[in-house]
Design an enzyme around this catalytic site. Structure first.
Site, PDB file in Angstrom:
ATOM      1  N   CYS A  78      26.472 103.123  25.059  1.00 52.49           N
ATOM      2  CA  CYS A  78      27.299 101.972  25.405  1.00 52.49           C
ATOM      3  C   CYS A  78      27.676 102.011  26.896  1.00 52.49           C
ATOM      4  O   CYS A  78      26.800 101.829  27.734  1.00 52.49           O
ATOM      5  CB  CYS A  78      28.501 101.910  24.468  1.00 52.49           C
ATOM      6  N   HIS A 171      26.949 103.064  19.045  1.00 55.14           N
ATOM      7  CA  HIS A 171      27.690 104.336  19.033  1.00 55.14           C
ATOM      8  C   HIS A 171      27.226 105.242  17.895  1.00 55.14           C
ATOM      9  O   HIS A 171      27.903 105.326  16.865  1.00 55.14           O
ATOM     10  CB  HIS A 171      29.189 104.054  18.874  1.00 55.14           C
ATOM     11  N   GLU A 173      27.519 108.263  17.618  1.00 54.82           N
ATOM     12  CA  GLU A 173      28.483 109.351  17.400  1.00 54.82           C
ATOM     13  C   GLU A 173      29.573 108.946  16.407  1.00 54.82           C
ATOM     14  O   GLU A 173      30.310 109.800  15.924  1.00 54.82           O
ATOM     15  CB  GLU A 173      29.096 109.797  18.739  1.00 54.82           C
TER      16      GLU A 173
HETATM   17  N1  GLN Z   1      32.083  96.967  27.618  1.00 53.84           N
HETATM   18  C1  GLN Z   1      32.149  98.320  28.069  1.00 53.84           C
HETATM   19  C2  GLN Z   1      31.655  98.458  29.514  1.00 53.84           C
HETATM   20  O1  GLN Z   1      31.299  97.529  30.123  1.00 53.84           O
HETATM   21  C3  GLN Z   1      31.357  99.247  27.184  1.00 53.84           C
HETATM   22  C4  GLN Z   1      32.002  99.305  25.811  1.00 53.84           C
HETATM   23  C5  GLN Z   1      31.798 100.615  25.092  1.00 53.84           C
HETATM   24  O2  GLN Z   1      31.408 101.634  25.672  1.00 53.84           O
HETATM   25  N2  GLN Z   1      32.130 100.626  23.822  1.00 53.84           N
HETATM   26  O3  GLN Z   1      31.637  99.525  30.032  1.00 53.84           O
END
Ligand code: GLN
Length: 189
Positions: A78, A171, A173
């Site tokens: 992410c 995610h 994890e």
């Molecule tokens: N929207 C977040 C970003 O731009 C990422 C979101 C996340 O890691 N769950 O960094």
């Protein structure tokens, strides 16, 4: 195998637990000295703009860039995927990304339709589907010629690999299924 988890911000402990389950030794990374002591690095979820700033203030930005250029295995989830990308779309102007994998990533890409969602993903190389948890997730808009797309949602890549670098928009994890972390450990870590 000592696998660092970047611990400036974000979901650190669930990654450490996943790595432990697979027999690796996780270690938090907050300083250049700690980075120097690990063989591979997980860059967790969180907020990529904040993580980018903290990488600068912690003195990790330069050493991280050097380690990635010399081929350190890395796994970004992410926000971590954004940090490892070549290009960030809809980022902040001062947001840094490290070009460890040749992808262009759009931040909060699903956000216009739905903030957070879960989806069963067909992952190349895995027999059964993988349950993906997406939280204000990015997706990949463009991939370079050496990038393998391992999974996609509505045609948008969400799991990509290039040599020892793996990135996930979701995610892994946060679910008990360790198969994506295993892909990372098998890819080079
Ligand atoms: N929207 C977040 C970003 O731009 C990422 C979101 C996340 O890691 N769950 O960094």
């Amino acid at each position: 195998m000592k696998v660092g988890v970047l611990a400036l911000q974000g979901a650190v402990e669930p990654h450490a637990e996943a790595l432990r389950d697979l027999g690796a030794t996780p270690a938090p990374v907050r300083t250049p000295a700690q980075l120097a002591g690990v063989d591979a690095l997980v860059v967790p979820g969180g907020e990529s703009t904040t993580m980018s700033k903290l990488l600068d203030t912690s003195g990790l930005a330069g050493p991280l860039s050097d380690r990635l250029s010399s081929g350190m295995p890395a796994f970004g989830t992410c926000a971590g995927m954004i940090v490892l990308a070549r290009e960030v779309l809809d980022g902040r102007a001062d947001q840094r990304s490290y070009g460890a994998i040749d992808i262009a990533v759009r931040r909060n890409a699903f956000g216009r339709q739905v903030d957070s969602f879960e989806a069963d993903l067909d992952v190349a190389g895995l027999e059964d589907s993988f349950h993906g948890v997406f939280i204000r997730a990015p997706f990949v808009e463009a991939v370079g010629p050496h990038v393998e797309v391992l999974a996609a949602v509505d045609g948008h890549p969400v799991l990509c690999r290039s040599g020892p670098v793996l990135v996930a928009a979701f995610h892994p994890e946060l679910t008990p299924d360790r198969r994506v972390h295993r892909l990372f450990l098998e890819a080079g870590a």
